[in-house]
Design a protein around this motif. Structure first.
Motif, PDB file in Angstrom:
ATOM      1  N   LEU A  69       2.037  -8.234  -0.745  1.00  0.00           N
ATOM      2  CA  LEU A  69       2.956  -7.423   0.069  1.00  0.00           C
ATOM      3  C   LEU A  69       2.039  -6.515   0.952  1.00  0.00           C
ATOM      4  O   LEU A  69       2.543  -6.207   2.260  1.00  0.00           O
ATOM      5  CB  LEU A  69       3.792  -6.505  -0.666  1.00  0.00           C
ATOM      6  N   ILE A  80      11.963  -2.948   4.140  1.00  0.00           N
ATOM      7  CA  ILE A  80      11.913  -3.395   2.867  1.00  0.00           C
ATOM      8  C   ILE A  80      13.115  -2.981   2.030  1.00  0.00           C
ATOM      9  O   ILE A  80      13.602  -1.804   2.513  1.00  0.00           O
ATOM     10  CB  ILE A  80      10.710  -3.136   2.018  1.00  0.00           C
ATOM     11  N   TRP A 103      11.019  -7.917  -0.055  1.00  0.00           N
ATOM     12  CA  TRP A 103      10.833  -8.165   1.220  1.00  0.00           C
ATOM     13  C   TRP A 103      11.201  -9.662   1.601  1.00  0.00           C
ATOM     14  O   TRP A 103      10.767 -10.439   0.688  1.00  0.00           O
ATOM     15  CB  TRP A 103       9.251  -7.982   1.562  1.00  0.00           C
TER      16      TRP A 103
END
Length: 243
Positions: A69, A80, A103
Motif C-alpha cells: 500500500l 482509502i 484501497w
C-alpha cells in the motif's frame, strides 16, 4: 489481490424476496450487520504512509500488505476506506469492532475477456485495530453507515451482500454512532453486490470470472446486473490543473 463483483439495484419492496431467495440459494441464514465507513485523503505533504518503517517492524503479519500500500500511495495519492464493524446492540453506542482498511484501484476496462457488467479491480485489505493512529496525517472526507445482509457460497468463496447506506454529518466524532432509526437512508433502494476476492493471477481471476458468470446465469430471470461507469469508482486524487 483482485476483487471481482456484480451489482444489482434492489427496490425496498423486493428485499424480503431477496432475503428468502439468497437464503435458499446459499443454504444459510443471512448475517445482519452494521458498518461505519470512513474515507480518508492523504496530506499533500506526505508521500505514501509516513509511519511505514514502524509498521514494517511492528506489523509482522501484515508487513507485506502495508509495504504494498505504501508503494501504491507513494506513486499515486488515493482515497482509502476504513471500515469498522458494529453489532446491532452497538449501533446506538460508541463501541468499535474489527477495523478494515481498504484501497481499490480504478476498475479494469471492459475487454474481450472482461464483460462490461463485471467490475474487476486490484485491492489491498488490511485488518488493524490501530488505524486511527496510522492515518493521523490523513483527512477524513466522508462518514457513512451501512446496514447489510451477507451470505456466502462455501464452495466458491463468493459473497452476496445486500447493502443500504446513511450519510452522517462531517461533525460526528469517530467515537460516536448516529441513530439510524431517526434518519432516512441515503437512497430508497438497496444494492446487491456479488463479490469474490482472489489472488492476482490470470488463472485465479479467470476462475472468479467464470463463477460470477455462472451466478449471473442462475439469476438472469430475477436480477438485473447493471453496467456502471468505472470512473465513478476511481479513488485516485488527481492534481488540480489551473485554468
Amino acid at each position: 489481490m483482485h476483487e471481482l463483483l456484480l451489482s444489482s439495484v434492489i427496490k425496498e419492496h423486493e428485499v424480503p424476496k431477496i432475503l428468502a431467495l439468497l437464503g435458499g440459494f446459499t443454504e444459510m441464514h443471512e448475517r445482519h450487520q452494521f458498518t461505519r465507513v470512513q474515507h480518508f485523503e492523504p496530506s499533500p505533504a506526505v508521500k505514501g504512509i509516513s509511519t511505514i518503517k514502524e509498521l514494517q517492524k511492528e506489523r509482522h503479519a501484515n508487513a507485506s500488505h502495508w509495504n504494498e500500500l505504501h508503494q501504491i500511495l507513494t506513486k499515486q495519492p488515493c482515497t482509502i476506506q476504513v471500515r469498522t464493524r458494529l453489532t446491532d446492540s452497538e449501533v446506538e453506542g460508541a463501541k468499535k469492532g474489527p477495523r478494515l482498511l481498504r484501497w481499490t484501484e480504478l476498475p479494469d476496462p471492459p475487454s474481450q475477456r472482461l464483460p462490461p457488467y463485471m467490475t474487476q479491480r486490484r485491492t489491498v485489505e488490511i485488518i488493524d485495530l490501530g488505524l486511527e493512529k496510522i492515518l493521523a496525517d490523513n483527512k477524513r472526507v466522508s462518514n457513512i453507515f451501512e446496514e447489510s445482509y451477507h451470505w456466502w457460497q462455501r464452495d466458491y468463496f463468493t459473497e452476496f451482500a445486500l447493502i443500504r447506506t446513511w450519510i452522517a454529518e462531517d461533525s460526528l466524532p469517530s467515537d460516536k454512532v448516529m441513530n439510524l432509526s431517526a434518519r432516512e437512508p441515503y437512497a430508497s433502494y438497496w444494492m446487491l453486490n456479488v463479490r469474490t476476492l482472489v489472488e492476482s493471477s490470470p488463472e485465479r481471476m479467470q476462475q472468479a470470472q467464470t463463477q460470477l458468470e455462472k451466478v449471473r446465469d442462475q439469476f438472469k430471470d430475477v436480477l438485473d446486473f447493471k453496467i456502471f461507469d468505472r470512473r465513478a469508482m476511481d479513488t485516485r486524487i488527481l492534481p488540480v490543473v489551473a485554468v
